[in-house]
Design a protein around this motif. Structure first.
Motif, mmCIF file in Angstrom:
data_model
loop_
_atom_site.group_PDB
_atom_site.id
_atom_site.type_symbol
_atom_site.label_atom_id
_atom_site.label_comp_id
_atom_site.label_asym_id
_atom_site.label_seq_id
_atom_site.Cartn_x
_atom_site.Cartn_y
_atom_site.Cartn_z
ATOM 1 N N ALA A 53 0.742 -1.206 -0.082
ATOM 2 C CA ALA A 53 -0.079 -0.151 -0.024
ATOM 3 C C ALA A 53 0.723 1.248 -0.025
ATOM 4 C CB ALA A 53 -1.011 -0.044 1.254
ATOM 5 N N ALA A 54 2.067 1.171 0.619
ATOM 6 C CA ALA A 54 2.902 2.456 0.704
ATOM 7 C C ALA A 54 3.408 2.797 -0.549
ATOM 8 C CB ALA A 54 3.973 2.257 1.684
ATOM 9 N N VAL A 58 2.724 6.101 -2.935
ATOM 10 C CA VAL A 58 3.825 7.072 -3.656
ATOM 11 C C VAL A 58 3.586 7.073 -5.005
ATOM 12 C CG1 VAL A 58 6.246 7.044 -4.066
ATOM 13 C CG2 VAL A 58 5.567 6.531 -1.784
ATOM 14 N N ARG A 59 3.255 6.077 -5.576
ATOM 15 C CA ARG A 59 2.818 6.079 -7.207
ATOM 16 C C ARG A 59 1.765 6.909 -7.401
ATOM 17 N NH1 ARG A 59 6.381 5.836 -10.682
ATOM 18 N NH2 ARG A 59 4.679 4.596 -12.283
ATOM 19 N N SER A 60 0.532 6.759 -6.682
ATOM 20 C CA SER A 60 -0.544 7.545 -6.772
ATOM 21 C C SER A 60 -0.364 9.062 -6.596
ATOM 22 C CB SER A 60 -1.869 6.893 -6.014
ATOM 23 O OG SER A 60 -2.014 7.706 -4.846
ATOM 24 N N ALA A 132 9.160 7.663 -0.156
ATOM 25 C CA ALA A 132 9.924 6.917 -0.993
ATOM 26 C C ALA A 132 11.203 6.451 -0.358
ATOM 27 C CB ALA A 132 10.167 7.680 -2.154
ATOM 28 N N LEU A 133 11.932 7.375 0.564
ATOM 29 C CA LEU A 133 12.911 7.034 1.224
ATOM 30 C C LEU A 133 12.695 6.010 2.180
ATOM 31 C CD1 LEU A 133 14.926 10.357 1.819
ATOM 32 C CD2 LEU A 133 15.786 8.346 0.581
ATOM 33 N N GLU A 134 11.436 5.877 2.857
ATOM 34 C CA GLU A 134 11.352 5.014 3.939
ATOM 35 C C GLU A 134 10.872 3.654 3.171
ATOM 36 O OE1 GLU A 134 7.897 6.275 5.790
ATOM 37 O OE2 GLU A 134 9.043 7.991 6.879
ATOM 38 N N LEU A 135 10.263 3.536 1.954
ATOM 39 C CA LEU A 135 10.347 2.502 1.239
ATOM 40 C C LEU A 135 11.572 1.762 0.711
ATOM 41 C CD1 LEU A 135 7.144 3.034 -1.390
ATOM 42 C CD2 LEU A 135 7.525 1.094 0.143
ATOM 43 N N ARG A 136 12.594 2.657 0.402
ATOM 44 C CA ARG A 136 14.027 2.154 -0.081
ATOM 45 C C ARG A 136 14.438 1.600 1.108
ATOM 46 N NH1 ARG A 136 17.565 6.364 -2.825
ATOM 47 N NH2 ARG A 136 16.171 6.201 -4.496
ATOM 48 N N TRP A 137 14.349 2.510 2.341
ATOM 49 C CA TRP A 137 15.034 1.754 3.601
ATOM 50 C C TRP A 137 14.497 0.295 3.833
ATOM 51 C CZ3 TRP A 137 19.243 2.573 6.274
ATOM 52 C CH2 TRP A 137 19.305 2.079 7.541
ATOM 53 N N ASP A 138 13.208 -0.015 3.927
ATOM 54 C CA ASP A 138 12.622 -1.122 4.156
ATOM 55 C C ASP A 138 12.880 -2.022 3.349
ATOM 56 O OD1 ASP A 138 11.256 0.313 6.220
ATOM 57 O OD2 ASP A 138 9.630 0.496 5.092
ATOM 58 N N THR A 139 13.190 -1.763 1.857
ATOM 59 C CA THR A 139 13.454 -2.775 0.676
ATOM 60 C C THR A 139 14.868 -3.379 1.120
ATOM 61 O OG1 THR A 139 11.785 -1.725 -0.752
ATOM 62 C CG2 THR A 139 13.671 -3.125 -1.811
#
Length: 151
Positions: A53-54, A58-60, A132-139
């Motif tokens: 969902a995160a 970000v994409r939406s 986006a940075l949180e997503l990158r970190w989680d990934t």
């Protein structure tokens, strides 16, 4: 160097490159064809993040800004071109001295380009960059855990 990222464009690597024997290398390197279990799990991490969902939020947010901005800017540009070709009398009308409507509208194209760039950067900074940075970190944390340590 080997990339386990499923979004890495493996087909583009090796095109026209020699494999050391003077023969062009395969389009897909042999190491890329044989996938080990760890690489499959790392690929699943990226797919899981993409479905999250995160990521979708970000994409939406990106689409909600970019699609209307592109439509407005292209309409403004096409309107300028159409007016310049179909209404030369209007475009030749003087505004101040030697400056005519066409010159003002043409300079307006540059101004709107800079304004749109500023608005895009501001929107990205305020609405997308942190997520986006949180997503990158989680990934990165998830793939590091899959690979069994630091990488």
């Amino acid at each position: 160097m080997r990339y386990d990222d499923p979004w890495y464009d493996a087909l583009a690597s090796g095109w026209g490159e020699l494999d050391g024997t003077g023969v062009p290398a395969d389009v897909v390197p042999p190491a890329r064809r044989e996938r080990e279990e760890g690489a499959m799990v790392a690929a699943d991490v990226y797919l899981e993040v993409q479905r999250s969902a995160a990521f979708q939020e970000v994409r939406s947010r990106y689409r909600r800004f970019v699609v209307p901005a592109v439509i407005v800017f292209l309409a403004w540009y096409v309107g300028y071109v159409v007016a310049a070709t179909t209404a030369p009398g209007l475009m030749a009308r003087p505004v101040a001295g030697a400056v005519n409507v066409a010159m003002v509208a043409g300079l307006g194209q540059f101004l709107t380009t800079f304004l749109l760039t500023w608005a895009y950067a501001r929107h990205a900074r305020l609405r997308r960059d942190r997520a986006a940075l949180e997503l990158r970190w989680d990934t990165q944390e998830l793939t590091r855990g899959v690979r069994g340590g630091t990488s």
